[in-house]
Design an enzyme around this catalytic site. Structure first.
Site, PDB file in Angstrom:
ATOM      1  N   HIS A  37       0.852  -1.182   0.000  1.00 47.34           N
ATOM      2  CA  HIS A  37       0.000   0.000   0.000  1.00 47.34           C
ATOM      3  C   HIS A  37       0.892   1.238   0.000  1.00 47.34           C
ATOM      4  CE1 HIS A  37       1.056  -0.615   4.222  1.00 47.34           C
ATOM      5  NE2 HIS A  37       1.009   0.703   4.296  1.00 47.34           N
ATOM      6  N   HIS A 120       5.528   6.256  -1.286  1.00 49.34           N
ATOM      7  CA  HIS A 120       6.276   5.027  -1.560  1.00 49.34           C
ATOM      8  C   HIS A 120       5.465   3.805  -1.135  1.00 49.34           C
ATOM      9  CE1 HIS A 120       6.986   5.578   2.731  1.00 49.34           C
ATOM     10  NE2 HIS A 120       7.181   4.265   2.774  1.00 49.34           N
TER      11      HIS A 120
END
Length: 182
Positions: A37, A120
């Site tokens: 995620h 990220h």
């Protein structure tokens, strides 16, 4: 007491590409692909009443969906690397969504996020891995990039206290696009 955060989920086909990067780095604890995620706002361990407030204010977010892609691998931690990540460009739509989450969390009484938002996906957590090993790993995977994918929703996720990487549970999902001004 749930440990919560908001995130954008990574589609399965992108997760499959990321999973191909696993291995080749002794001492890395690789995140399971179903737990990939992109964190928007870490909320932390909060009581149930505050968790309800979080869920309620997130329900008021009205933003359009947008495209994302992952572009390059990197590591956090410098000389003492602690994570390998797949970076996402800080597009205006992504940064604005994250900033709205930050404003909403502060409005309901949470402290400001101390870390700068660096979009990220964490691929591995590191312990006892040298910066040289990480540099070699990254060098052999230079040029990594995914095709664009569409962020159609964001989620409120919970995690159990663990040594890293899940399991994560989607507690609530919020569509992007509904009621947006675009």
């Amino acid at each position: 007491m749930p440990r919560l955060f908001t995130a954008i989920e990574i589609p399965a086909e992108i997760g499959e590409r990321l999973a191909l990067l696993r291995g080749g780095l002794p001492g890395a604890r690789w995140i399971d692909p179903e737990n990939y995620h992109l964190t928007l706002r870490f909320i932390g361990d909060i009581d149930d009443a505050l968790a309800r407030d979080v869920s309620q204010v997130l329900g008021g977010v009205r933003r359009p969906g947008f495209e994302l892609h992952l572009d390059g691998l990197d590591a956090f931690g410098g000389r003492k690397p602690r994570a390998v990540i797949a970076a996402a460009p800080a597009t205006a739509a992504l940064v604005e969504l994250q900033a709205e989450h930050e404003r909403l969390m502060r409005r309901i009484g949470l402290a400001a996020e101390a870390r700068k938002f660096t979009p990220h996906v964490t691929l591995a957590r590191l312990r006892g891995v040298s910066s040289r090993q990480v540099a070699d790993y990254l060098a052999t995977r230079a040029g990594f990039r995914t095709l664009p994918f569409r962020a159609e929703r964001f989620v409120l996720m919970s995690s159990r206290a663990s040594v890293g990487g899940g399991p994560y549970v989607v507690e609530a999902a919020y569509p992007l696009g509904a009621g947006s001004t675009d």
